[in-house]
Design an enzyme around this catalytic site. Structure first.
Site, PDB file in Angstrom:
ATOM      1  N   VAL A   1       0.858  -1.191   0.000  1.00  0.00           N
ATOM      2  CA  VAL A   1       0.000   0.000   0.000  1.00  0.00           C
ATOM      3  C   VAL A   1       0.893   1.241   0.000  1.00  0.00           C
ATOM      4  O   VAL A   1       1.251   1.777   1.038  1.00  0.00           O
ATOM      5  CB  VAL A   1      -0.970   0.005   1.205  1.00  0.00           C
ATOM      6  CG1 VAL A   1      -1.849   1.253   1.167  1.00  0.00           C
ATOM      7  CG2 VAL A   1      -1.850  -1.239   1.186  1.00  0.00           C
ATOM      8  N   HIS A   2       1.275   1.665  -1.210  1.00  0.00           N
ATOM      9  CA  HIS A   2       2.057   2.887  -1.388  1.00  0.00           C
ATOM     10  C   HIS A   2       1.089   4.013  -1.736  1.00  0.00           C
ATOM     11  O   HIS A   2      -0.113   3.884  -1.477  1.00  0.00           O
ATOM     12  CB  HIS A   2       3.153   2.678  -2.448  1.00  0.00           C
ATOM     13  CG  HIS A   2       2.633   2.195  -3.761  1.00  0.00           C
ATOM     14  ND1 HIS A   2       2.192   3.048  -4.741  1.00  0.00           N
ATOM     15  CD2 HIS A   2       2.449   0.928  -4.243  1.00  0.00           C
ATOM     16  CE1 HIS A   2       1.775   2.336  -5.788  1.00  0.00           C
ATOM     17  NE2 HIS A   2       1.921   1.050  -5.504  1.00  0.00           N
ATOM     18  N   ALA A   3       1.564   5.094  -2.292  1.00  0.00           N
ATOM     19  CA  ALA A   3       0.737   6.284  -2.516  1.00  0.00           C
ATOM     20  C   ALA A   3      -0.514   6.025  -3.356  1.00  0.00           C
ATOM     21  O   ALA A   3      -1.612   6.459  -2.991  1.00  0.00           O
ATOM     22  CB  ALA A   3       1.575   7.392  -3.150  1.00  0.00           C
TER      23      ALA A   3
END
Length: 88
Positions: free
Chosen positions: A14-16
Site C-alpha cells: 500500500v504505497h501512494a
C-alpha cells in the site's frame, strides 16, 4: 458494525496510489471506516494514516466499518484489495 480481514496482494504494497484509491473509495461513504494492522488503527479516509501503516505485500489488515452504509463500504474497499489495486 462489520469487520473483515483483507490481505495486501499487490507486490508493491500500500504505497501512494493504493492509499489514494482506498481514501477515495472510503470517502464516498458516510460510515466510519478504520484499517487496523497490529496495534496501528487509522481512519481509511486519511491519506496520511493509510500510508503510515506501511502495509507491504502479504500484510493482513482488519477492515472495520460502522454506519448506515457499512456493507456497501466494506464491499467496495475489499474489492480494491482483491483486485490488487488494479496494478497487476
Amino acid at each position: 458494525m462489520v469487520v473483515k480481514t483483507v490481505r495486501v496482494l499487490n507486490r508493491a504494497g500500500v504505497h501512494a496510489r493504493p492509499a489514494a484509491l482506498i481514501v477515495q473509495a472510503a470517502s464516498r461513504f458516510d460510515s466510519k471506516i478504520m484499517l487496523v494492522r497490529d496495534t496501528i488503527r487509522v481512519n481509511a479516509k486519511s491519506i496520511m494514516g493509510v500510508m503510515a501503516m506501511a502495509a507491504g505485500c502479504g500484510s493482513e489488515l482488519e477492515l472495520v466499518v460502522e454506519g448506515p452504509d457499512e456493507v456497501a463500504a466494506l464491499s467496495a474497499i475489499e474489492r480494491l484489495f482483491q483486485n490488487k489495486f488494479e496494478e497487476e
